[in-house]
Design an enzyme around this catalytic site. Structure first.
Site, PDB file in Angstrom:
ATOM      1  N   ASP A 122       0.796  -1.241   0.000  1.00 20.62           N
ATOM      2  CA  ASP A 122       0.000   0.000   0.000  1.00 20.62           C
ATOM      3  C   ASP A 122       0.821   1.282   0.000  1.00 20.62           C
ATOM      4  OD1 ASP A 122      -2.357  -1.300  -0.124  1.00 20.62           O
ATOM      5  OD2 ASP A 122      -2.867  -1.089   2.000  1.00 20.62           O
ATOM      6  N   HIS A 155      30.078   4.933  -4.631  1.00 21.16           N
ATOM      7  CA  HIS A 155      28.613   5.016  -4.544  1.00 21.16           C
ATOM      8  C   HIS A 155      28.115   4.896  -3.109  1.00 21.16           C
ATOM      9  CE1 HIS A 155      28.140   3.858  -9.061  1.00 21.16           C
ATOM     10  NE2 HIS A 155      28.491   5.112  -8.882  1.00 21.16           N
ATOM     11  N   ASP A 207      28.225  14.510  -2.217  1.00 19.13           N
ATOM     12  CA  ASP A 207      27.815  14.582  -3.626  1.00 19.13           C
ATOM     13  C   ASP A 207      26.292  14.600  -3.600  1.00 19.13           C
ATOM     14  OD1 ASP A 207      27.140  14.198  -6.279  1.00 19.13           O
ATOM     15  OD2 ASP A 207      28.614  12.607  -6.622  1.00 19.13           O
ATOM     16  N   ASP A 259      23.990  18.655  -9.796  1.00 15.47           N
ATOM     17  CA  ASP A 259      24.892  17.582  -9.373  1.00 15.47           C
ATOM     18  C   ASP A 259      26.193  18.230  -8.884  1.00 15.47           C
ATOM     19  OD1 ASP A 259      26.261  15.232  -9.058  1.00 15.47           O
ATOM     20  OD2 ASP A 259      26.276  14.676 -11.175  1.00 15.47           O
ATOM     21  N   HIS A 265      37.226   6.959 -12.416  1.00 16.56           N
ATOM     22  CA  HIS A 265      35.994   7.302 -13.142  1.00 16.56           C
ATOM     23  C   HIS A 265      36.279   8.409 -14.136  1.00 16.56           C
ATOM     24  CE1 HIS A 265      35.331  10.969 -10.699  1.00 16.56           C
ATOM     25  NE2 HIS A 265      35.589  10.246  -9.626  1.00 16.56           N
ATOM     26  N   HIS A 271      29.809  13.851 -17.340  1.00 18.78           N
ATOM     27  CA  HIS A 271      28.646  13.221 -17.982  1.00 18.78           C
ATOM     28  C   HIS A 271      27.675  14.336 -18.322  1.00 18.78           C
ATOM     29  CE1 HIS A 271      26.370  13.655 -14.176  1.00 18.78           C
ATOM     30  NE2 HIS A 271      27.453  13.206 -13.566  1.00 18.78           N
ATOM     31  N   HIS A 297      22.398  11.579 -15.031  1.00 17.89           N
ATOM     32  CA  HIS A 297      23.272  11.126 -16.131  1.00 17.89           C
ATOM     33  C   HIS A 297      22.388  11.244 -17.369  1.00 17.89           C
ATOM     34  CE1 HIS A 297      26.231   8.666 -13.445  1.00 17.89           C
ATOM     35  NE2 HIS A 297      26.130   9.927 -13.106  1.00 17.89           N
ATOM     36  N   GLU A 356      34.046  16.763 -12.863  1.00 16.90           N
ATOM     37  CA  GLU A 356      34.128  16.175 -11.522  1.00 16.90           C
ATOM     38  C   GLU A 356      35.337  15.272 -11.310  1.00 16.90           C
ATOM     39  OE1 GLU A 356      31.156  13.094 -10.706  1.00 16.90           O
ATOM     40  OE2 GLU A 356      30.119  13.654 -12.532  1.00 16.90           O
ATOM     41  N   TYR A 393      41.091   9.106  -4.850  1.00 15.35           N
ATOM     42  CA  TYR A 393      40.608   8.235  -3.775  1.00 15.35           C
ATOM     43  C   TYR A 393      41.783   7.349  -3.370  1.00 15.35           C
ATOM     44  CZ  TYR A 393      36.622   9.979  -6.321  1.00 15.35           C
ATOM     45  OH  TYR A 393      35.746  10.813  -6.971  1.00 15.35           O
ATOM     46  N   ARG A 449      36.552  14.611  -4.170  1.00 14.76           N
ATOM     47  CA  ARG A 449      35.985  14.897  -5.502  1.00 14.76           C
ATOM     48  C   ARG A 449      35.473  16.323  -5.450  1.00 14.76           C
ATOM     49  NH1 ARG A 449      33.193  10.803  -6.034  1.00 14.76           N
ATOM     50  NH2 ARG A 449      31.059  11.388  -5.477  1.00 14.76           N
ATOM     51  N   GLU A 506      33.005  18.663  -7.875  1.00 17.72           N
ATOM     52  CA  GLU A 506      32.122  18.529  -9.039  1.00 17.72           C
ATOM     53  C   GLU A 506      31.304  19.797  -9.241  1.00 17.72           C
ATOM     54  OE1 GLU A 506      29.101  15.430  -8.705  1.00 17.72           O
ATOM     55  OE2 GLU A 506      28.865  15.432 -10.886  1.00 17.72           O
TER      56      GLU A 506
END
Ligand code: GLY
Ligand code: MN
Ligand code: MN
Length: 464
Positions: A39, A246, A263, A274, A357, A361, A368, A411, A415, A432, A434
């Site tokens: 529900d 992530h 991020d 972003d 990475h 993008h 993305h 970005e 790491y 990072r 960005e």
């Protein structure tokens, strides 16, 4: 919707219609609703293609456009009982004027009416591989047309992916889209400032700061300015968690002396922002943190300088890697004796354990966003190269040439996981930075700089 908006969506539909070819019909559904558990549904988010052509946000809706420019919307019928539970429905009678389409019908009649719209047409266009079960429904409608061929009706013989022309249209953001994206970016920038200041203030007060406290600040700022949702799941990563690309905002302690990587960006009126910022939890960078931070920032500066109309999509990435490779050697994260010079590092991709990475993008309605990253060329114009790590042969099509109105992220990051050959001072630091850039003739407009990136400026605002 204002009259100006109605005309905007009508112009986009006309632009698509002009690309369907004689006898072309495009069918574009909005997104389905998704149950979360009993529900309870996930918050509803319309389909980006459908919204781009209609500005309509209700579920259970379809758009059909033919090559002559005729447009039909199928939408939920008025239903007082359902509206008491689920809220207002526009309904087909009001939809014609409100959406500026030629015809509107109840979605309950979709299976009956759609075959009629396909009769005697040549090509049916719909989004391939994006809507579960859509191919089967199209087959069903085509079968209904085929059942009438002995009465002299012709059935479309071709099926094509409507995402092709729509992706190209969405790749260049018009003035209306750019204005929303600037506003979304400004809200997100304020949210980052709020999270940074909260981190420093709570630590100064001796409080137990958790990642979720900072996530709460982001959400507060997004919603206070009318953003409907975060554009993606926010990453709030304290200390070593920043090395998990992530990672999600969780419950880990935010400790004085460590960095925090956030991020996060809001979605405003269907458009994403972003932003990533990395800052010292207590507001003061340590020496090694600042060294690594300044290297990432220098690599971002190089990428920004490489972003302009006429450049290739990959140019900012290559500029980033050039700076990072040299900096990793200079800071001793890569040994000159083992890896040689920056060119050697790039050729062998020795930077990859620290930067795995890409730098950019597309950004738009989807974080993305859609749009091809390569130019369309004949197969024999593509070159090949051997991947230095896997040895695999990769076919290289020329990277996309940037044009004014394209929007991309910039970005870069580093790491650093613990390893014997890496100075311990850098272990577990993840950084990072960005920003979002609108490509212009002479360069790019960074629309996310409402939150600073320079280390001294971050420290200054965290003192405040
Ligand atoms: N926030 C998703 C990304 O930076 O690509
Ligand atoms: Mn991004
Ligand atoms: Mn991001």
């Amino acid at each position: 919707m204002t009259q100006a908006s109605v005309s905007l969506y009508a112009a986009r539909r006309a632009h698509l219609a002009a690309q369907l070819g004689e006898g072309g019909v495009a069918i574009i559904p909005t997104a389905p609703e998704h149950a979360r558990n009993r529900d309870s549904d996930f918050p509803y988010r319309h389909d980006s293609y459908f919204y781009y052509l209609t500005g309509f946000t209700e579920p259970n809706a379809w758009l059909v456009i033919d090559a002559t420019g005729r447009s039909t919307v199928f939408c939920q019928p008025k239903d007082l009982e359902r509206e008491i539970w689920d809220g207002y429905r526009l309904g087909p009678d009001a939809a014609v004027d409100a959406l500026g389409v030629n015809t509107a019908q109840s979605v309950a009649d979709l299976d009956t009416l759609l075959p009629k719209l396909l009769e005697n047409q040549h090509t049916v266009w719909y989004p391939f591989a994006t809507h579960k079960g859509l191919e089967t429904r199209v087959d069903g409608w085509l079968n209904a047309v085929r059942a009438r061929v002995r009465f002299g009706v012709a059935c479309p013989a071709m099926q094509r992916d409507v995402c092709g022309p729509l992706d190209e249209m969405r790749l260049i953001k018009d003035a209306h889209e750019q204005a929303i994206m600037r506003r979304a970016s400004a809200i997100s920038a304020q949210a980052h400032i709020r999270a940074m200041q909260t981190s420093a203030r709570m630590l100064r007060a001796g409080q137990d700061v958790r990642e979720y406290h900072l996530d709460a600040e982001l959400l507060h700022e997004f919603r206070m300015h009318g953003s409907q949702f975060p554009a993606y799941t926010s990453i709030v990563a304290a200390g070593a968690n920043a090395c998990v690309l992530h990672y999600r905002a969780d419950a880990a302690p935010v400790r004085s002396g460590e960095l925090v990587l956030i991020d996060a960006g809001c979605e405003l009126d269907s458009y994403a922002s972003d932003i990533t910022r990395t800052f010292p939890a207590n507001g003061i960078f340590s020496g090694p943190q600042r060294d690594l931070y300044n290297l990432v920032l220098a690599s971002q500066d190089a990428a920004v300088a490489a972003t302009r109309a006429g450049a290739r999509f990959t140019d900012p990435h290559e500029a980033t890697v050039q700076v990072l490779a040299q900096g990793l050697l200079d800071l001793g994260l890569l040994s000159k004796a083992k890896h040689g010079n920056a060119q050697d590092v790039i050729e062998k991709r020795a930077y990859f354990p620290f930067y795995m990475h890409r730098t950019s993008h597309w950004l738009g309605m989807d974080v993305h966003d859609c749009g091809s990253y390569v130019e369309r060329v004949a197969a024999n114009e593509a070159s090949t190269r051997k991947d230095p790590l896997s040895g695999e042969t990769i076919v290289n099509r020329p990277s996309r040439i940037l044009r004014p109105g394209m929007v991309l992220t910039i970005e870069p990051g580093l790491y650093v996981r613990p390893a014997d050959d890496v100075p311990e001072a850098f272990w577990n630091i993840g950084i990072r930075i960005e920003d979002d850039a609108i490509v212009t003739e002479g360069g790019c407009e960074l629309i996310t700089r409402g939150v600073p990136v320079v280390a001294d400026e971050i420290e200054a605002l965290m003192r405040g």
